[in-house]
Design a protein around this motif. Structure first.
Motif, PDB file in Angstrom:
ATOM      1  N   LEU A   1      27.735  29.281  37.046  1.00  0.00           N
ATOM      2  CA  LEU A   1      27.093  30.044  37.158  1.00  0.00           C
ATOM      3  C   LEU A   1      27.454  31.269  36.874  1.00  0.00           C
ATOM      4  O   LEU A   1      27.335  32.219  37.216  1.00  0.00           O
ATOM      5  CB  LEU A   1      26.310  29.980  38.775  1.00  0.00           C
ATOM      6  N   ASP A   2      29.247  31.483  36.447  1.00  0.00           N
ATOM      7  CA  ASP A   2      30.197  32.103  37.105  1.00  0.00           C
ATOM      8  C   ASP A   2      30.824  32.807  35.250  1.00  0.00           C
ATOM      9  O   ASP A   2      30.270  32.733  35.020  1.00  0.00           O
ATOM     10  CB  ASP A   2      31.098  31.329  37.256  1.00  0.00           C
ATOM     11  N   LYS A   3      31.207  33.538  35.952  1.00  0.00           N
ATOM     12  CA  LYS A   3      32.313  34.724  34.992  1.00  0.00           C
ATOM     13  C   LYS A   3      34.002  34.584  34.765  1.00  0.00           C
ATOM     14  O   LYS A   3      33.798  34.128  35.685  1.00  0.00           O
ATOM     15  CB  LYS A   3      32.593  36.468  34.675  1.00  0.00           C
ATOM     16  N   GLU A   4      34.306  33.968  34.101  1.00  0.00           N
ATOM     17  CA  GLU A   4      36.043  33.509  34.013  1.00  0.00           C
ATOM     18  C   GLU A   4      36.551  32.275  35.128  1.00  0.00           C
ATOM     19  O   GLU A   4      37.969  33.124  35.535  1.00  0.00           O
ATOM     20  CB  GLU A   4      37.178  34.325  33.797  1.00  0.00           C
ATOM     21  N   ASN A   5      35.678  31.706  36.059  1.00  0.00           N
ATOM     22  CA  ASN A   5      36.134  31.178  37.336  1.00  0.00           C
ATOM     23  C   ASN A   5      36.335  31.972  38.468  1.00  0.00           C
ATOM     24  O   ASN A   5      37.343  31.161  38.691  1.00  0.00           O
ATOM     25  CB  ASN A   5      37.484  29.462  35.953  1.00  0.00           C
ATOM     26  N   LEU A   6      36.220  32.720  38.512  1.00  0.00           N
ATOM     27  CA  LEU A   6      36.239  34.188  39.291  1.00  0.00           C
ATOM     28  C   LEU A   6      35.648  33.187  40.989  1.00  0.00           C
ATOM     29  O   LEU A   6      36.898  32.867  41.780  1.00  0.00           O
ATOM     30  CB  LEU A   6      35.780  34.988  39.200  1.00  0.00           C
ATOM     31  N   MET A   7      34.757  33.082  40.882  1.00  0.00           N
ATOM     32  CA  MET A   7      34.340  32.101  42.027  1.00  0.00           C
ATOM     33  C   MET A   7      35.606  30.996  42.326  1.00  0.00           C
ATOM     34  O   MET A   7      35.852  31.049  43.979  1.00  0.00           O
ATOM     35  CB  MET A   7      33.056  31.577  41.752  1.00  0.00           C
ATOM     36  N   ALA A   8      35.730  30.259  41.984  1.00  0.00           N
ATOM     37  CA  ALA A   8      36.887  28.950  42.018  1.00  0.00           C
ATOM     38  C   ALA A   8      38.680  29.381  42.705  1.00  0.00           C
ATOM     39  O   ALA A   8      39.285  28.930  43.101  1.00  0.00           O
ATOM     40  CB  ALA A   8      36.463  27.906  41.066  1.00  0.00           C
ATOM     41  N   GLU A   9      38.711  30.624  41.877  1.00  0.00           N
ATOM     42  CA  GLU A   9      40.210  31.350  41.923  1.00  0.00           C
ATOM     43  C   GLU A   9      39.835  31.922  42.887  1.00  0.00           C
ATOM     44  O   GLU A   9      41.084  32.246  44.212  1.00  0.00           O
ATOM     45  CB  GLU A   9      40.397  32.244  40.239  1.00  0.00           C
TER      46      GLU A   9
END
Ligand code: MN
Length: 315
Positions: A291-299
């Motif tokens: 659901l994210d853009k450029e893995n921002l949440m995981a970062e």
């Protein structure tokens, strides 16, 4: 110094949106992108999942894929109990939040004589039962399982016999019920609730620390008050659902909600809470990279995880 063991729970059958089972690997990718050796540093254990159930339609509308959720919770519980028994500190990186019922069960089984304190940092109260759930998704029932809460006073559903039987098994996981008492539960940034849950929060006088209070009084004061609220407990579990953060930051999660706190606030709060030697388990959950853009949440999640871990290691 505490010895950390990470527990990968790549399960997403408790959520209504697909993708949370990829959260663990997305956080791992974030770590690699940052050039971190985090995932080489600690022993890791992966819990067997039941995600294959997603290939078939769910029959139970009031506890979707409940058999799978129960099986995953049982496995998480055994693993957490063993890690604590070995004198280590479990960091649980979970997919959807339903497995937290297993984490709590594992802690309670490791310390059956002690009251367990739970600091629940989340946009949601997760207090539904099959009798009240609007969606049937069991990540909204994790705390009700631990509290053995049916909330029949606010009943809206008539679950069938097999669902009721399954729910009884969920509440009685490890033959301890309830595992948690309302007076030892603290909500932080819980704000996206249904009337049935609001009824329980009011009736049971659950302590809630709001985003507004955190903004007004500051992290230090709120952290102190949270720890005072769980003071009678010898063992404290912190469950951090990334949707506790504001929806503008936490896009990569299944059920984002406005009016949350920032990633800086949550990191500072967790670092402060981790200073309590009573904290025995930390969990991060509901990262959904699809659901994210450029893995921002995981970062963001990884940076928070790193700060929490450093606090544990170097305190
Ligand atoms: Mn949650």
């Amino acid at each position: 110094m505490k010895r950390i063991k990470t527990l990968a729970v790549k399960s997403e059958i408790g959520a209504g949106t697909r993708g949370a089972s990829l959260g663990f690997d997305a956080i791992k990718i974030a770590a690699l992108d940052f050039g971190s050796t985090f995932f080489k540093q600690f022993p890791e254990e992966t819990i067997q999942d039941e995600n294959a159930m997603l290939l078939e339609p769910s029959r139970s509308v009031h506890a979707r894929r409940g058999k799978g959720v129960l099986a995953v919770c049982e496995r998480v519980s055994s693993a957490v109990q063993q890690i604590l028994h070995d004198g280590n500190f479990p960091i649980v990186i979970a997919g959807d939040h339903s497995s937290a019922a297993g984490t709590i069960a594992g802690i309670k089984s490791a310390y059956p004589e002690s009251p367990i304190g739970v600091i629940w940092i989340d946009a949601h109260a997760d207090l539904h039962s099959p009798y009240t759930t609007p969606s049937g998704n069991m990540h909204g029932m994790a705390l009700a399982m631990a509290l053995a809460e049916d909330n029949l006073a606010q009943r809206t559903n008539n679950p069938d016999e097999s669902t009721v039987e399954l729910w009884e098994q969920c509440k009685n996981l490890n033959n301890i019920s309830p595992k948690l008492r309302y007076e030892n539960l603290v909500f932080v940034t819980v704000r996206d609730t249904e009337p049935q849950e609001e009824y329980l929060i009011r009736q049971q006088k659950v302590k809630v620390f709001t985003t507004e209070e955190i903004n007004n009084f500051g992290i230090d004061k709120i952290a102190r008050e949270i720890l005072i609220a769980v003071e009678p407990c010898d063992h404290i579990y912190i469950s951090f659902d990334v949707d506790s953060m504001d929806a503008t930051i936490s896009r990569g999660t299944g059920t984002p909600a406005p009016n949350g706190i920032t990633e800086k606030q949550v990191a500072a709060l967790l670092q402060r809470l981790m200073q309590s030697p009573k904290v025995c388990c930390f969990e991060i959950t509901e990262v959904n990279p699809t659901l994210d853009k450029e893995n921002l949440m995981a970062e963001n999640a990884f940076e928070i995880l790193l700060k929490v871990t450093n606090q544990l290691l170097y305190d």
